[in-house]
Design a protein around this motif. Structure first.
Motif, mmCIF file in Angstrom:
data_model
loop_
_atom_site.group_PDB
_atom_site.id
_atom_site.type_symbol
_atom_site.label_atom_id
_atom_site.label_comp_id
_atom_site.label_asym_id
_atom_site.label_seq_id
_atom_site.Cartn_x
_atom_site.Cartn_y
_atom_site.Cartn_z
ATOM 1 N N GLY A 61 18.526 61.173 -3.967
ATOM 2 C CA GLY A 61 18.201 62.587 -3.096
ATOM 3 C C GLY A 61 16.785 63.031 -3.637
ATOM 4 O O GLY A 61 16.121 63.559 -2.733
ATOM 5 N N GLU A 66 14.467 65.817 -2.164
ATOM 6 C CA GLU A 66 15.255 67.217 -2.720
ATOM 7 C C GLU A 66 14.862 67.310 -4.319
ATOM 8 O O GLU A 66 14.843 66.452 -4.794
ATOM 9 C CB GLU A 66 16.665 66.708 -2.701
ATOM 10 C CG GLU A 66 17.642 67.848 -3.076
ATOM 11 C CD GLU A 66 17.528 68.960 -2.501
ATOM 12 O OE1 GLU A 66 17.149 69.943 -2.748
ATOM 13 O OE2 GLU A 66 18.075 69.136 -1.224
ATOM 14 N N ARG A 71 21.718 69.881 -5.849
ATOM 15 C CA ARG A 71 22.095 69.059 -4.828
ATOM 16 C C ARG A 71 21.901 67.739 -4.909
ATOM 17 O O ARG A 71 22.091 66.845 -4.087
ATOM 18 C CB ARG A 71 21.050 69.619 -3.619
ATOM 19 C CG ARG A 71 21.111 70.923 -3.119
ATOM 20 C CD ARG A 71 20.344 71.355 -1.883
ATOM 21 N NE ARG A 71 20.372 72.671 -1.557
ATOM 22 C CZ ARG A 71 21.175 72.949 -0.540
ATOM 23 N NH1 ARG A 71 21.842 72.131 0.116
ATOM 24 N NH2 ARG A 71 21.318 74.245 -0.093
#
Length: 373
Positions: A61, A66, A71
């Protein structure tokens, strides 16, 4: 073989195992044999997936852009390690074909294991207090081999950097040591268990004001490493990466299963452990460390090592929970701590009495699942 030849062999072996001048030779022999053993373990013992896949998912991620820690998640849950972990495992993600090349990862961890053991051997040698034969238990743990090359846990990198830092401290390289110490914390926060001992050493050596620049080194490194997250989602990063109030699952605890789930999950039990941890450190600081090492500026490497090892061990005793991979947090300190204990279990002729203790501890960590005993 004649009696004279036999006696000569016995004298040679005794000298090899007990004489400090053979320390490097014994360490080299053990490292070579352990490297061969590690190779056999990688090739013959099946790999067990626990967290490696989740690590790869978490850093993927990040590599996709990100920056919100909330998240970044894997199959086993959210990312709960500081930024150093993200950078390290992003590197491993790339060179292991997005984590798919497990065998390559195992060999990389095998190299880390040998380097790790070499650093610990160097620490023992720097102490000047222990005979070469005390290195032998360091290479015999089945659980430790498993943690490194069959499980691929991030704890091993954090502890490697921590032991490098301690080695630098014994050479009075305090600033550089603080760099490595903070890098270890950036991978996993368990390294902070050594922090009370380090703070004591810094204050004794440099005074309160003189300690501030060293502590600033540690803080600055954390800020610099965390900048990509602190400048985008600072609250998310601080809440997740330094989650001091993290809840532990009863099913994974090794050290407190016997107290029962209700007590284990209670906030009062967590508070009690914290108070006992602080009290234990204060007892050592004011009754042991302060008296025995009052002139720490000229203290031996053995004293520095002992303070830091004890600081960590007190934290282990009162840890909120210990999982199986956490064994690497303190296993390599045990032979040193047990051997240097005060008489009758110290370095006298009765010192071998502690060996059953080491075996019992290893047996506990080899028992899966953990029991109520």
């Amino acid at each position: 073989m004649t009696a004279t030849s036999l006696q000569a062999c016995v004298r040679f072996v005794r000298s090899l195992l007990c004489d400090q001048k053979h320390f490097v030779l014994v360490a080299a022999i053990l490292l070579f044999c352990d490297a061969l053993l590690t190779f056999v373990v990688i090739e013959k013992v099946p790999y067990t997936e626990i967290d490696w896949k989740a690590y790869m998912q978490e850093v993927q991620g990040y590599l996709l852009g990100e920056r919100d820690y909330k998240r970044l998640e894997g199959d086993t849950g959210p990312l709960v390690y500081p930024a150093g972990f993200v950078y390290l495992y992003s590197f491993l993600f790339r060179i292991t074909e997005q984590g798919a090349n497990i065998k390559l990862a195992q060999y990389l961890f095998g190299v880390v294991y040998i380097l790790f053991t070499a650093v610990v051997c160097a620490l023992y040698g720097r102490s000047g207090r222990v005979p070469p034969w005390l290195l032998i238990p360091l290479v015999l743990s089945k659980r430790i081999h498993s943690i490194f090359v069959l499980r691929l846990f991030n704890d091993v990198f954090a502890m490697l950097l921590c032991y490098v830092a301690i080695l630098l401290f014994t050479y009075n390289r305090w600033s550089l040591g603080c760099v490595f110490f903070s890098l270890g914390v950036s991978i996993k926060m368990n390294v902070l268990l050594f922090a009370p001992g380090l703070l004591f050493l810094l204050i004794q050596n440099f005074g309160i004001m003189g300690s501030i620049p060293k502590l600033s080194i540690c803080a600055i490194i954390q800020v610099v490493l965390g900048l990509p997250f602190l400048t985008t989602y600072p609250v998310s990063y601080l809440e997740r990466s330094f989650e001091l109030g993290r809840k532990f699952f009863f099913k994974w605890t090794v050290n407190w299963r016997f107290v029962g789930e209700e007590l284990f999950t209670s906030s009062s039990f967590a508070l009690l452990l914290l108070c006992l941890h602080v009290c234990g450190l204060l007892v050592f600081a004011f009754t042991k460390w302060r008296k025995q090492y009052s002139n720490i500026s000229s203290a031996s490497a053995a004293n520095i090592i002992h303070i830091l090892f004890v600081s960590n061990f007190v934290g282990i005793v009162f840890a909120r929970s210990l999982h199986y991979q956490f064994y690497v947090w303190y296993f390599h300190t045990l032979p040193f701590l047990l051997y240097t204990m005060p008489s009758p279990l110290g370095s006298s002729s009765s010192s071998l009495l502690w060996f059953p203790m080491l075996l019992a501890i290893e047996a506990c960590w080899l028992t899966f699942p953990s029991t109520n005993i």
